[in-house]
Design a protein around this motif. Structure first.
Motif, PDB file in Angstrom:
ATOM      1  N   ALA A  23      20.174  12.095  38.962  1.00 62.55           N
ATOM      2  CA  ALA A  23      19.266  12.783  38.048  1.00 62.55           C
ATOM      3  C   ALA A  23      18.162  11.854  37.571  1.00 62.55           C
ATOM      4  CB  ALA A  23      20.051  13.335  36.861  1.00 62.55           C
ATOM      5  N   ALA A  24      18.498  10.588  37.331  1.00 56.88           N
ATOM      6  CA  ALA A  24      17.488   9.635  36.863  1.00 56.88           C
ATOM      7  C   ALA A  24      16.435   9.376  37.930  1.00 56.88           C
ATOM      8  CB  ALA A  24      18.159   8.324  36.446  1.00 56.88           C
ATOM      9  N   THR A  25      16.859   9.192  39.177  1.00 59.79           N
ATOM     10  CA  THR A  25      15.872   8.949  40.237  1.00 59.79           C
ATOM     11  C   THR A  25      15.021  10.185  40.482  1.00 59.79           C
ATOM     12  OG1 THR A  25      17.591   9.453  41.889  1.00 59.79           O
ATOM     13  CG2 THR A  25      17.195   7.132  41.381  1.00 59.79           C
ATOM     14  N   ARG A  26      15.643  11.352  40.467  1.00 59.23           N
ATOM     15  CA  ARG A  26      14.892  12.602  40.652  1.00 59.23           C
ATOM     16  C   ARG A  26      13.868  12.782  39.533  1.00 59.23           C
ATOM     17  NH1 ARG A  26      15.186  17.203  38.107  1.00 59.23           N
ATOM     18  NH2 ARG A  26      17.163  16.701  37.060  1.00 59.23           N
ATOM     19  N   THR A  27      14.296  12.569  38.298  1.00 59.37           N
ATOM     20  CA  THR A  27      13.417  12.759  37.147  1.00 59.37           C
ATOM     21  C   THR A  27      12.286  11.737  37.148  1.00 59.37           C
ATOM     22  OG1 THR A  27      15.267  13.657  35.875  1.00 59.37           O
ATOM     23  CG2 THR A  27      13.359  12.887  34.622  1.00 59.37           C
ATOM     24  N   ALA A  28      12.608  10.490  37.493  1.00 59.51           N
ATOM     25  CA  ALA A  28      11.587   9.438  37.481  1.00 59.51           C
ATOM     26  C   ALA A  28      10.509   9.710  38.524  1.00 59.51           C
ATOM     27  CB  ALA A  28      12.233   8.081  37.729  1.00 59.51           C
ATOM     28  N   LEU A  29      10.901  10.204  39.680  1.00 58.95           N
ATOM     29  CA  LEU A  29       9.901  10.521  40.708  1.00 58.95           C
ATOM     30  C   LEU A  29       8.927  11.592  40.214  1.00 58.95           C
ATOM     31  CD1 LEU A  29      12.113  10.483  43.923  1.00 58.95           C
ATOM     32  CD2 LEU A  29      10.030   9.141  43.574  1.00 58.95           C
ATOM     33  N   ALA A  30       9.464  12.607  39.546  1.00 59.64           N
ATOM     34  CA  ALA A  30       8.596  13.653  39.006  1.00 59.64           C
ATOM     35  C   ALA A  30       7.716  13.112  37.887  1.00 59.64           C
ATOM     36  CB  ALA A  30       9.449  14.826  38.499  1.00 59.64           C
ATOM     37  N   LEU A  31       8.271  12.219  37.078  1.00 63.40           N
ATOM     38  CA  LEU A  31       7.508  11.682  35.952  1.00 63.40           C
ATOM     39  C   LEU A  31       6.341  10.819  36.424  1.00 63.40           C
ATOM     40  CD1 LEU A  31       7.088  11.254  32.937  1.00 63.40           C
ATOM     41  CD2 LEU A  31       8.793   9.415  33.018  1.00 63.40           C
ATOM     42  N   VAL A  32       6.572   9.952  37.381  1.00 59.80           N
ATOM     43  CA  VAL A  32       5.483   9.106  37.887  1.00 59.80           C
ATOM     44  C   VAL A  32       4.330   9.969  38.385  1.00 59.80           C
ATOM     45  CG1 VAL A  32       4.820   7.367  39.576  1.00 59.80           C
ATOM     46  CG2 VAL A  32       7.055   7.224  38.503  1.00 59.80           C
ATOM     47  N   ALA A  33       4.660  11.033  39.089  1.00 61.75           N
ATOM     48  CA  ALA A  33       3.616  11.911  39.634  1.00 61.75           C
ATOM     49  C   ALA A  33       2.845  12.636  38.538  1.00 61.75           C
ATOM     50  CB  ALA A  33       4.247  12.922  40.586  1.00 61.75           C
ATOM     51  N   ALA A  34       3.465  12.797  37.360  1.00 59.37           N
ATOM     52  CA  ALA A  34       2.833  13.551  36.272  1.00 59.37           C
ATOM     53  C   ALA A  34       2.036  12.680  35.315  1.00 59.37           C
ATOM     54  CB  ALA A  34       3.908  14.311  35.495  1.00 59.37           C
TER      55      ALA A  34
END
Length: 360
Positions: free
Chosen positions: A335-346
Motif C-alpha cells: 500500500a505504501a509503494t502504491r500510494t507513494a507512486l500516485a503521490l509523486v505523480a500528483a
C-alpha cells in the motif's frame, strides 16, 4: 471499522493493495500447497523414494483437485493447521494403490512454509518493481524541478535554503538501499522447506538431500541444506525490510504534509482529499496515509520479532503469530509503494522561488 482495513470494502481502497494481498488469499495458499505436494512426489520419484507411477498419480490428482477454503475450515479449527485435511483430500483423490505415498517424508510445516515462501517471493517481486518505479519517478522530479530553492527546516524551525533536489535525494536514496539489500534478504528466505516430523529429514534417509534439491528446483526456490522450522530470522528480516520501506515512504509523506500547508505553500497535490465541511480544502490524504502505514508497520514489527522465539523443534504459538502479523506488514509495504507512486505523480511545485527559499 472492520477486523482488517486492508480487506475492507471501502477502506481497502485507501489503505490496502489488491495486487499484493492476492498473494495471501486462501486460494493462492491452497494452490501453492498443492504445487508443493506435486513437486515433492516428482522429486521423490526422481530420487527413487517412490515409484514413478505413484508420482504420476499424485501429480494427476493435484491437477484435477478443486479445493475451496470452506472445505478446510472445520478441520483447521480442530487440527490447528490446514495440512492434515489437505493431505486427506489429496490421498482420497490419488486413490489406491498410491494414496499412502502422497506427502511422504514431509510434515505440515514443510507444506505451509514453502507455500508462504513461494507467495512472499511473488510479493517481493511486486515490491521490487515498485521501488524501481519510485526511484525513476523521483529522478524525473529531480530533473524537472530539482533546481527549485525551498526553505530548509531543522527541528521544525526555519533554517537555511535547500534545493528540491536535496529533498528528493533524501526520499529516493534510502529506497535504492532497500532495493539493493533485497537479494540478501531473499537469499535467507526464499528457500525450500523440507524437514519432516522434527526437521531432520530422517524419514527420507539417504535420499533426503536429493529430494529437497529436486523439490526446490521444481518450485523455483533456493536449495537448502536442512530445514529451518524453528529458525525464523529470514521471515523476520523480510518483515524488517517491509518496515524499512514503509518508514522511508512515511518520511516522504511527512515532508509533503508539511510542505503542502497553506501557510507554507511549497507544493500542491493534484486531486487531493476533499472535505465535507470545507469544500475549498485539499487535504494531503496520500501523504498522510504514508505516515500512517509507516507507524503501523513499526508497531507490527515488534510483534513479528516475538515469532523468533520457538520452543525446541517447533512452536505452534510463535508460528501462528507469524500468520497474524506478516501478511499485514507485506500488504502495508504494498500500500505504501502504491500510494507513494500516485503521490509523486500528483505533486505540483511552483516554477520559481526567491533566494531565501520562499515560493513566488
Amino acid at each position: 471499522m472492520s477486523v482488517s482495513v486492508f480487506a475492507h470494502p471501502f477502506l481497502g481502497a485507501l489503505l490496502g493493495d489488491a495486487e499484493v494481498a492476492a498473494c495471501f488469499s486462501a486460494e493462492a495458499d491452497i494452490a501453492a500447497m498443492l504445487r508443493f505436494e506435486a513437486a515433492l512426489a516428482q522429486a521423490e520419484a526422481e530420487a527413487g523414494v517412490i515409484p514413478n507411477a505413484a508420482a504420476e498419480a499424485i501429480v494427476a490428482a493435484v491437477s484435477r483437485m478443486r479445493i475451496a477454503p470452506s472445505d478446510l475450515a472445520g478441520a483447521v479449527a480442530r487440527d490447528g493447521v490446514v495440512v492434515p485435511e489437505l493431505v486427506r483430500l489429496l490421498r482420497a483423490a490419488v486413490g489406491e494403490p498410491h494414496a499412502g505415498l502422497a506427502h511422504k517424508g514431509s510434515t505440515s510445516q514443510d507444506v505451509i512454509d514453502t507455500s508462504l515462501f513461494l507467495r512472499l517471493k511473488a510479493a517481493a517481486d511486486i515490491l521490487a518493481a515498485r521501488l524501481e518505479a519510485l526511484m525513476a519517478a523521483f529522478d524525473r522530479l529531480d530533473a524537472e524541478a530539482g533546481a527549485l530553492m525551498l526553505c530548509g527546516h531543522t527541528r521544525m524551525q526555519r533554517a537555511r535554503p535547500v534545493s528540491l533536489a536535496h529533498k528528493v535525494a533524501g526520499w529516493r536514496d534510502p529506497l535504492a538501499r532497500h532495493r539493493a539489500r533485497l537479494p540478501d534478504v531473499a537469499m535467507n528466505l526464499f528457500r525450500v522447506q523440507l524437514g519432516g516430523a522434527v526437521g531432520n529429514r530422517a524419514e527420507l534417509g539417504a535420499a533426503a538431500q536429493a529430494v529437497a534439491d529436486g523439490l526446490a528446483d521444481r518450485l523455483g526456490l533456493l536449495r537448502a541444506p536442512r530445514a529451518t522450522h524453528a529458525e525464523r530470522d529470514g521471515v523476520v528480516a523480510f518483515g524488517h525490510w517491509c518496515t524499512l520501506v514503509c518508514g522511508t515512504l512515511g518520511k516522504f509523506g511527512a515532508d509533503i504534509c508539511l510542505m503542502a500547508q497553506n501557510e507554507v505553500g511549497e507544493v500542491t497535490i493534484a486531486g487531493g482529499g476533499g472535505s465535507s465541511a470545507m469544500p475549498e480544502k485539499n487535504n494531503p490524504v496520500a501523504a498522510e496515509i504514508l505516515v500512517t502505514l509507516a507507524r503501523f508497520a513499526a508497531a507490527q514489527q515488534g510483534g513479528l520479532d516475538q515469532a523468533l522465539v520457538h520452543e525446541n523443534e517447533r512452536s505452534g504459538a510463535a508460528w501462528t503469530l507469524e500468520w497474524m502479523i506478516l501478511p499485514q506488514l507485506v500488504v502495508a509495504a504494498g500500500a505504501a509503494t502504491r500510494t507513494a507512486l500516485a503521490l509523486v505523480a500528483a505533486l505540483r511545485f511552483p516554477v520559481a522561488a526567491d533566494q531565501n527559499g520562499s515560493p513566488t
